[in-house]
Design an enzyme around this catalytic site. Structure first.
Site, mmCIF file in Angstrom:
data_model
loop_
_atom_site.group_PDB
_atom_site.id
_atom_site.type_symbol
_atom_site.label_atom_id
_atom_site.label_comp_id
_atom_site.label_asym_id
_atom_site.label_seq_id
_atom_site.Cartn_x
_atom_site.Cartn_y
_atom_site.Cartn_z
ATOM 1 N N ASP A 143 3.119 71.706 33.864
ATOM 2 C CA ASP A 143 2.061 71.198 32.996
ATOM 3 C C ASP A 143 0.955 70.590 33.852
ATOM 4 O OD1 ASP A 143 0.844 70.755 30.567
ATOM 5 O OD2 ASP A 143 1.786 68.803 30.271
ATOM 6 N N HIS A 150 -9.574 63.941 28.420
ATOM 7 C CA HIS A 150 -8.254 63.323 28.238
ATOM 8 C C HIS A 150 -7.909 62.477 29.467
ATOM 9 C CE1 HIS A 150 -3.958 62.944 27.266
ATOM 10 N NE2 HIS A 150 -3.691 63.377 28.479
ATOM 11 N N GLU A 214 0.601 66.459 22.311
ATOM 12 C CA GLU A 214 -0.558 66.756 23.156
ATOM 13 C C GLU A 214 -1.015 68.180 22.851
ATOM 14 O OE1 GLU A 214 0.372 65.862 27.270
ATOM 15 O OE2 GLU A 214 -0.158 63.749 26.955
ATOM 16 N N GLU A 216 -2.571 71.460 23.743
ATOM 17 C CA GLU A 216 -2.794 72.191 24.992
ATOM 18 C C GLU A 216 -2.752 73.691 24.720
ATOM 19 O OE1 GLU A 216 -0.457 71.025 28.352
ATOM 20 O OE2 GLU A 216 -0.168 68.969 27.641
ATOM 21 N N ASP A 248 2.785 69.494 23.975
ATOM 22 C CA ASP A 248 3.591 68.755 24.945
ATOM 23 C C ASP A 248 3.980 67.420 24.299
ATOM 24 O OD1 ASP A 248 4.693 67.598 27.217
ATOM 25 O OD2 ASP A 248 2.744 67.118 28.108
ATOM 26 N N ARG A 252 5.432 57.893 24.656
ATOM 27 C CA ARG A 252 4.509 57.097 25.494
ATOM 28 C C ARG A 252 5.155 55.852 26.085
ATOM 29 N NH1 ARG A 252 1.107 61.008 26.626
ATOM 30 N NH2 ARG A 252 0.067 61.854 24.789
ATOM 31 N N GLN A 255 7.224 57.008 28.881
ATOM 32 C CA GLN A 255 6.332 57.511 29.939
ATOM 33 C C GLN A 255 5.755 56.366 30.774
ATOM 34 O OE1 GLN A 255 3.191 59.955 28.347
ATOM 35 N NE2 GLN A 255 2.262 60.350 30.347
ATOM 36 N N LYS A 268 8.807 63.618 28.588
ATOM 37 C CA LYS A 268 8.209 64.913 28.245
ATOM 38 C C LYS A 268 9.262 66.015 28.094
ATOM 39 C CE LYS A 268 3.767 63.816 29.324
ATOM 40 N NZ LYS A 268 2.600 64.089 28.484
ATOM 41 N N THR A 272 9.041 70.942 24.265
ATOM 42 C CA THR A 272 7.680 71.480 24.370
ATOM 43 C C THR A 272 7.628 72.652 23.403
ATOM 44 O OG1 THR A 272 7.608 70.900 26.713
ATOM 45 C CG2 THR A 272 5.969 72.486 25.943
ATOM 46 N N GLU A 388 -4.943 58.781 22.441
ATOM 47 C CA GLU A 388 -6.399 58.665 22.522
ATOM 48 C C GLU A 388 -7.001 58.252 21.178
ATOM 49 O OE1 GLU A 388 -7.855 62.291 24.989
ATOM 50 O OE2 GLU A 388 -5.758 62.572 24.470
HETATM 51 CA CA CA Z 1 0.611 67.331 28.913
#
Ligand code: CA
Length: 443
Positions: A143, A150, A214, A216, A248, A252, A255, A268, A272, A388
């Site tokens: 990834d 971002h 996420e 992507e 993804d 948080r 993370q 993560k 996915t 975000e």
């Molecule tokens: Ca990602």
């Protein structure tokens, strides 16, 4: 006409499959994405092997049937052999000449008035009656972090004065993801892990409280390179087969506690999700755009630069995130759109990501999967993650009578994408949807 367009992209082309001609169809005859499917079985029926199909309108063209039912030119008969056996990866390994020849043959056969039409009519199945699988099983998954808005927004949350680290504009940042937990969405279990509830107390092992998505793109490698060799920009362009959507899923709180010093890990690797239809780079040709950098930014080093990339490296793909909460579902409401952005917001092009990955002699393989990184737009409402959109969880999003900072159990996240440009037929990537299940109780 776009300089990279050919007869397969012509906006006036129509298919004898009526649903492919509807203006909002993701799968008109100009798209022709490949995927793996099998018919849904009734209880007691034997499971069938996966088959390879082409999405056309609301239907799937079954290539195992099509290979036998229809008179094809000799070279196309050869190209269809692995596909008729359900082996999409073998087709990806054949390279761009084979991909383009098959695309051209399918375009002719599925267009209005074709001689193949009456044969192929018998090889269609409604998409709603089939089960889908991953286009191929990725042997490896990396990834990246190519979405500069971002990276800047998330960097600001962690380092307000220094959001982008000095390496960002010199090399594509990435980490190795977990290939085994890549799937098509559906139910996604809320992970448990170490979280710090406050700065002053020890971590606890608990279900994540800050589950996020996420937005992507997933890039799928067609042809690989032997270990010890690399791929220049032209080879990287030729070795990428195509794209899907990619979510993804990210915890948080896990993370932020684990990511230093070696990067994301269990925050993560639990899941996915990708969309099932693999849209080829050839289908995206009319949507290629210049890969331009703001004045004053460093020029890419020569191994990440080419005149083709400067002229056509970027891709204009509109990306959307939608959310359906349990309450909306209960009330019969439709999902709400959380954000919209574009793949043009990537700082690094797909070919640059692949060329960089192989630049140390790392061997890339057919079916390897590269995530672009979250593709957020420049405006705050264009964030491609809840991290975000909720400003790190400080500003809840108002969704009618509800609010969200992070995902709750029962929430369904839907990613969608499509390409639109004047004088060009609209094509879409379809969608990937995943629903959060409550955490399992581990002992
Ligand atoms: Ca990602």
């Amino acid at each position: 006409m776009h300089p990279l367009s050919d007869a397969t992209h012509h906006p006036q082309l129509r298919s004898w499959v009526v649903s492919a001609n509807l203006p909002d169809s993701d799968f008109p005859v100009q798209n022709l994405p490949l995927g793996r499917f099998k018919p849904r079985t009734q209880q007691g029926q034997a499971e069938q092997p996966w088959r390879v199909g082409v999405a056309i309108g609301d239907e799937v063209l079954d290539l195992a049937l099509a290979a036998h039912q229809c008179p094809w030119p000799d070279d196309v008969v050869d190209l269809l052999k692995p596909l008729a056996h359900g082996d999409l990866a073998a087709h990806l390994a054949q390279g761009p000449t084979a991909w383009r020849r098959l695309r051209q043959a399918l375009s002719v056969a599925l267009s209005e008035g074709s001689v193949e039409g009456p044969f192929l009519e018998l090889c269609l199945r409604p998409q709603k009656l089939v089960l889908m699988s991953l286009p191929c099983v990725p042997r490896d998954y990396t990834d990246f972090y190519a979405g500069i808005h971002h990276a800047t927004t998330v960097g600001k949350l962690m380092r307000p004065d220094n959001p982008l680290l000095p390496n960002y504009k010199w090399l594509p940042i990435g980490y190795h993801g977990r290939a085994s937990s890549v799937g098509l969405g559906g139910p996604v279990r809320r992970p448990c892990g170490q979280v710090k509830v406050s700065a002053d107390t020890p971590p606890i092992y608990a279900p994540t409280r800050r589950l996020d998505y996420e937005l992507e793109l997933g890039l799928w490698v067609g042809v690989g390179n032997p270990q010890g060799s690399n791929l220049d920009m032209a080879a990287a362009e030729d070795n990428l087969y195509g794209v899907t959507l990619l979510n993804d899923w990210s915890a948080r709180d896990m993370q932020s506690w684990e990511y230093q010093p070696l990067g994301p890990f269990l925050a993560k690797s639990f899941a996915t999700s990708v969309s099932p239809w693999l849209v080829s780079m050839d289908a995206l040709a009319p949507f290629r755009r210049p890969c331009v950098r703001p004045e004053g930014d460093p020029k890419p080093l020569p191994y990440l630069d080419s005149s083709f990339n400067r002229a056509h490296g970027a891709i204009d793909i509109t990306l959307q995130v939608w959310l359906l909460t349990p309450r909306m579902r209960e009330l019969g409401h439709k999902p709400v759109k959380l954000s919209q952005s574009n793949a043009l917001d990537a700082y690094w092009s797909p070919a640059q990501l692949l060329a960089h990955h192989a630049s140390n002699g790392c061997n890339m393989a057919t079916g390897d999967l590269l995530g672009t990184g979250t593709l957020s737009g420049p405006m705050p409402e264009q964030g491609g993650s809840l991290l975000e959109l909720s400003q790190g969880g400080r500003q809840p999003l108002v969704l009618g009578a509800e609010t969200r900072t992070f995902l709750e159990d029962g929430d369904t996240v839907i990613l969608r994408a499509f390409c639109e440009a004047p004088g060009t037929a609209r094509i879409g990537l379809g969608q990937v949807a995943g629903t959060v299940l409550p955490a399992a109780v581990f002992v």
